[in-house]
Design a protein around this motif. Structure first.
Motif, PDB file in Angstrom:
ATOM      1  N   ASP A 148       4.808   5.914  -4.630  1.00 46.05           N
ATOM      2  CA  ASP A 148       3.412   5.761  -4.239  1.00 46.05           C
ATOM      3  C   ASP A 148       2.703   4.657  -5.032  1.00 46.05           C
ATOM      4  O   ASP A 148       1.725   4.911  -5.726  1.00 46.05           O
ATOM      5  CB  ASP A 148       2.688   7.106  -4.429  1.00 46.05           C
ATOM      6  N   VAL A 149       3.222   3.440  -4.921  1.00 45.47           N
ATOM      7  CA  VAL A 149       2.681   2.330  -5.702  1.00 45.47           C
ATOM      8  C   VAL A 149       1.841   1.387  -4.835  1.00 45.47           C
ATOM      9  O   VAL A 149       2.228   1.054  -3.722  1.00 45.47           O
ATOM     10  CB  VAL A 149       3.835   1.528  -6.358  1.00 45.47           C
ATOM     11  N   ASP A 150       0.700   1.000  -5.347  1.00 39.31           N
ATOM     12  CA  ASP A 150      -0.110  -0.051  -4.735  1.00 39.31           C
ATOM     13  C   ASP A 150       0.021  -1.301  -5.580  1.00 39.31           C
ATOM     14  O   ASP A 150       0.048  -1.211  -6.805  1.00 39.31           O
ATOM     15  CB  ASP A 150      -1.588   0.353  -4.716  1.00 39.31           C
ATOM     16  N   LEU A 151       0.126  -2.451  -4.922  1.00 30.02           N
ATOM     17  CA  LEU A 151       0.196  -3.692  -5.687  1.00 30.02           C
ATOM     18  C   LEU A 151      -0.480  -4.810  -4.902  1.00 30.02           C
ATOM     19  O   LEU A 151      -0.135  -5.048  -3.743  1.00 30.02           O
ATOM     20  CB  LEU A 151       1.656  -4.060  -5.974  1.00 30.02           C
ATOM     21  N   GLN A 152      -1.448  -5.448  -5.523  1.00 34.59           N
ATOM     22  CA  GLN A 152      -2.101  -6.587  -4.882  1.00 34.59           C
ATOM     23  C   GLN A 152      -1.900  -7.825  -5.753  1.00 34.59           C
ATOM     24  O   GLN A 152      -2.080  -7.757  -6.962  1.00 34.59           O
ATOM     25  CB  GLN A 152      -3.615  -6.337  -4.720  1.00 34.59           C
ATOM     26  N   VAL A 153      -1.485  -8.909  -5.100  1.00 31.12           N
ATOM     27  CA  VAL A 153      -1.327 -10.164  -5.822  1.00 31.12           C
ATOM     28  C   VAL A 153      -2.170 -11.221  -5.137  1.00 31.12           C
ATOM     29  O   VAL A 153      -2.066 -11.421  -3.920  1.00 31.12           O
ATOM     30  CB  VAL A 153       0.155 -10.608  -5.865  1.00 31.12           C
ATOM     31  N   LYS A 201       0.827  -1.213   0.000  1.00 30.73           N
ATOM     32  CA  LYS A 201       0.000   0.000   0.000  1.00 30.73           C
ATOM     33  C   LYS A 201       0.855   1.254   0.000  1.00 30.73           C
ATOM     34  O   LYS A 201       1.669   1.453   0.893  1.00 30.73           O
ATOM     35  CB  LYS A 201      -0.899  -0.002   1.238  1.00 30.73           C
ATOM     36  N   GLN A 202       0.627   2.073  -0.992  1.00 29.04           N
ATOM     37  CA  GLN A 202       1.282   3.391  -1.108  1.00 29.04           C
ATOM     38  C   GLN A 202       2.775   3.327  -0.815  1.00 29.04           C
ATOM     39  O   GLN A 202       3.281   4.038   0.029  1.00 29.04           O
ATOM     40  CB  GLN A 202       0.593   4.386  -0.177  1.00 29.04           C
ATOM     41  N   PRO A 216      10.884   0.218   2.547  1.00 30.12           N
ATOM     42  CA  PRO A 216      10.293   1.384   1.889  1.00 30.12           C
ATOM     43  C   PRO A 216      10.403   2.636   2.771  1.00 30.12           C
ATOM     44  O   PRO A 216      10.440   2.527   3.992  1.00 30.12           O
ATOM     45  CB  PRO A 216       8.838   0.972   1.703  1.00 30.12           C
ATOM     46  N   THR A 217      10.464   3.793   2.129  1.00 31.22           N
ATOM     47  CA  THR A 217      10.483   5.053   2.867  1.00 31.22           C
ATOM     48  C   THR A 217       9.098   5.312   3.460  1.00 31.22           C
ATOM     49  O   THR A 217       8.969   5.860   4.550  1.00 31.22           O
ATOM     50  CB  THR A 217      10.851   6.214   1.916  1.00 31.22           C
ATOM     51  N   ALA A 218       8.079   4.910   2.723  1.00 27.30           N
ATOM     52  CA  ALA A 218       6.721   5.061   3.221  1.00 27.30           C
ATOM     53  C   ALA A 218       5.859   3.942   2.660  1.00 27.30           C
ATOM     54  O   ALA A 218       6.163   3.391   1.605  1.00 27.30           O
ATOM     55  CB  ALA A 218       6.157   6.411   2.792  1.00 27.30           C
ATOM     56  N   GLY A 219       4.788   3.598   3.388  1.00 29.03           N
ATOM     57  CA  GLY A 219       3.848   2.611   2.887  1.00 29.03           C
ATOM     58  C   GLY A 219       3.700   1.423   3.812  1.00 29.03           C
ATOM     59  O   GLY A 219       4.363   1.330   4.841  1.00 29.03           O
ATOM     60  N   LYS A 220       2.785   0.540   3.424  1.00 31.90           N
ATOM     61  CA  LYS A 220       2.494  -0.649   4.212  1.00 31.90           C
ATOM     62  C   LYS A 220       2.777  -1.894   3.386  1.00 31.90           C
ATOM     63  O   LYS A 220       2.460  -1.932   2.200  1.00 31.90           O
ATOM     64  CB  LYS A 220       0.999  -0.667   4.556  1.00 31.90           C
ATOM     65  N   VAL A 221       3.383  -2.904   4.035  1.00 30.14           N
ATOM     66  CA  VAL A 221       3.689  -4.151   3.333  1.00 30.14           C
ATOM     67  C   VAL A 221       2.969  -5.282   4.054  1.00 30.14           C
ATOM     68  O   VAL A 221       3.340  -5.646   5.168  1.00 30.14           O
ATOM     69  CB  VAL A 221       5.201  -4.435   3.340  1.00 30.14           C
ATOM     70  N   ILE A 222       1.935  -5.810   3.426  1.00 29.86           N
ATOM     71  CA  ILE A 222       1.199  -6.909   4.061  1.00 29.86           C
ATOM     72  C   ILE A 222       1.376  -8.168   3.209  1.00 29.86           C
ATOM     73  O   ILE A 222       1.000  -8.209   2.042  1.00 29.86           O
ATOM     74  CB  ILE A 222      -0.296  -6.567   4.208  1.00 29.86           C
TER      75      ILE A 222
END
Lengths: 355, 222
Positions: A27-32, A9-10, A61-67
């Motif tokens: 600012d990239v979103d990626l869902q797999v 997320k972001q 990442p500098t910013a964002g969420k990794v799930i």
């Protein structure tokens, strides 16, 4: 809806480049989805490698969420992060095998920290080597293997801890076309047999075409286009995507050749050079003969290619249409009504002649 | 025989004693400086920018210490740290006292050699180990030290040979050993045969170390 096994997320990744800060990923979103094979395509420097390294936090990442696997990786302590990483296998362009260990030793390496006994580790590693077809080479050292064989060993190593996800970072870029195909087929098989989710980054659309269900196209740290493979191949929206697909389907070079050919510089008013893209059902209909019968327009085929993507068939064709100007226009409208995308190439020829 | 080595022939027990002292000084300081240098080299490689335990403060500090200590000529180091040696050992004379300057003189050299050896390891291999969930300690022991072993052995040979050279210099301040005999007897009393025999024994020691090390490094390389 299927479950997303990877959810970025972001994500933003900044690099310091002297005085400047460069946004490698912006600012990239990626869902797999679980069980998917997801391709990320882009030229080098597009940020795809950086983005994919965020998935196992080799790159913070500098910013964002990794799930990943319902775990928010940035919130884990180092021990739990390492545990999470054992469930995310990774393979690399240059294989990254240890030259001091045998093939078996390399595959055993990720198991050293588990509770398995030496014998169990060996059994597991041998089993994995069988899976990739290299059990007979287990006592050799990496330098005795070819590139394709090394990548198979790397795949076996990546699978040692029964991961849910396999990240392939340009894994076929250093291999010849035939070996590339055999590695891609192996990945496809692992996806089918083990339910492995695969994220594949590459600069070759051919590789994506071979095995991916979904694809994202990256440029300058952003995903500029994404979707399922049939949609991207049949109706690419962005010029960059179009470029990648033209290369993968050979349409790009073909158009270039035709446009540069002097014999098409003198097209008359009664001739129209067109590029047709057929999708799905329209490939099964006798369209060219319909043009002749219904509109009196003859089609001279200069190039044709048919791609099979999963269940979808995509056709590409370059034609010279000959007939009355009015009738040609009607014929083109008819094509468009039948889900054929038509691109007029006369202008391209003229600009080539003038330029 | 007596005409070739007129003085040495009466000094057999002294030569045996001196050879043993040189071996003692070399081995003990090699082991201690080896551990110190290996640890420092590993800390340098892991704390450097982009390393697995990146720490710019620690890296800067170690880097400067190593550079500083390597810049001091050994013969001056012997004199400069004499008070420290006396504090540690109680004397500045003899083989045990010589260990202190030998260790301080050689470990930064070894640390730099180790750092160079480990720099040769493909960063991709380290990355693959990280991706498979290895901890920093596992990477140090199972990847760095293992993949770098042949180069570490080569660095060790070079260091031990340098160290043998340094033990003879320590002879100048009365450490004992072959250097001491060569200088204080052979050179000071113009007994050239003593100097030459001391040199030959040292050369034999160097050849043995070089040969054994090369053989081992080659055997470990795949």
């Amino acid at each position: 809806m299927t479950e997303n096994i990877i959810d970025l997320k972001q994500i933003t990744v900044d690099f310091k480049d002297g005085e400047n800060r460069v946004k490698a990923v912006n600012d990239v979103d990626l869902q797999v989805e679980k069980g998917d094979i997801y391709g990320i395509v882009g030229y080098s420097g597009a940020g795809k490698s950086t983005l994919v390294r965020v998935v196992n936090l080799l790159q913070k990442p500098t910013a964002g969420k990794v799930i990943v696997n319902n775990q928010e990786l940035l919130k884990l302590n180092p021990v739990d992060l390492r545990k999470a990483r054992t469930k995310i296998g990774m393979i690399f362009q240059h294989f990254n095998l240890m030259k001091s260990r045998t093939i078996l030793g390399n595959v055993e390496y990720p198991l050293l920290k588990t509770k398995l006994t030496k014998k169990q580790r060996e059994e597991k590693a041998t089993e994995l080597l069988k899976l990739v077809g290299l059990a007979s080479r287990k006592d050799d050292y990496p330098r005795q293997l070819s590139g394709g064989q090394k990548q198979r060993v790397a795949i076996a190593r990546a699978l040692a801890n029964n991961p849910d996800i396999l990240i392939s970072d340009e894994a076929t870029s250093a291999l010849d076309p035939k070996t590339t195909l055999s590695i891609l087929n192996l990945l496809k098989r692992l996806n089918r047999e083990l339910g492995l989710t695969i994220v594949l980054i590459t600069h070759e659309m051919q590789a994506v075409k071979e095995i991916c269900n979904h694809v994202a196209v990256m440029q300058k740290g952003k995903i500029v286009e994404r979707g399922n493979i049939e949609a991207i191949f049949s109706t690419p929206q962005k010029p960059l995507t179009q470029e990648f697909i033209n290369v993968a389907t050979n349409v790009g070079p073909a158009v270039e050749k035709v446009v540069k050919n002097p014999s098409f510089k003198a097209l008359t008013q009664n001739q129209q050079l067109v590029q047709l893209n057929f999708i799905g059902k329209s490939t099964e209909e006798p369209i060219i003969s319909t043009l002749a019968k219904q509109f009196g327009v003859d089609g001279n085929i200069l190039f044709a290619n048919v791609e099979q993507l999963h269940d979808e068939t995509l056709g590409f064709m370059i034609l010279v249409l000959t007939g009355q100007e009015e009738r040609i226009k009607q014929a083109i409208t008819f094509l468009q009504e039948n889900q054929v995308r038509v691109k007029l190439l006369n202008q391209a020829v003229e600009s080539e002649a003038n330029g | 025989m007596a005409s070739w080595i007129p003085n040495v022939i009466h000094m057999q027990s002294e030569f045996i004693q001196a050879t043993w002292e040189t071996v003692y000084m070399t081995l003990v300081s090699a082991v201690i400086a080896g551990v110190l240098g290996l640890a420092t080299g590993i800390l340098l490689i892991t704390s450097q920018p982009g390393g697995i335990l990146e720490d710019s403060f620690l890296y800067g500090l170690l880097d400067k210490i190593v550079n500083l200590l390597r810049s001091i000529p050994f013969i001056i180091l012997l004199a400069v740290i004499a008070p420290f040696t006396r504090y540690l050992v109680g004397t500045t004379i003899g083989t045990t006292a010589a260990l202190v300057p030998l260790i301080i003189g050689i470990f930064p050299f070894y640390a730099r050699q180790i750092q160079n050896a480990l720099t040769e390891i493909d960063p991709g291999v380290i990355e693959a180990a990280q991706a498979s969930g290895s901890s920093p300690l596992e990477i140090i022991f199972h990847v760095y030290l293992r993949e770098g072993l042949p180069d570490i052995i080569r660095a060790s040979i070079l260091t031990i040979i340098s160290l043998i050279g340094l033990t003879t210099m320590a002879g100048a301040i009365g450490s004992g050993g072959l250097g001491d005999i060569a200088i204080s007897i052979g050179y000071a009393r113009f007994e050239n045969d003593v100097t030459i025999v001391a040199m030959i024994i040292i050369l034999v020691m160097v050849f043995i170390v070089q040969f054994a090390g090369d053989w081992l490094a080659k055997r470990l390389e795949h």
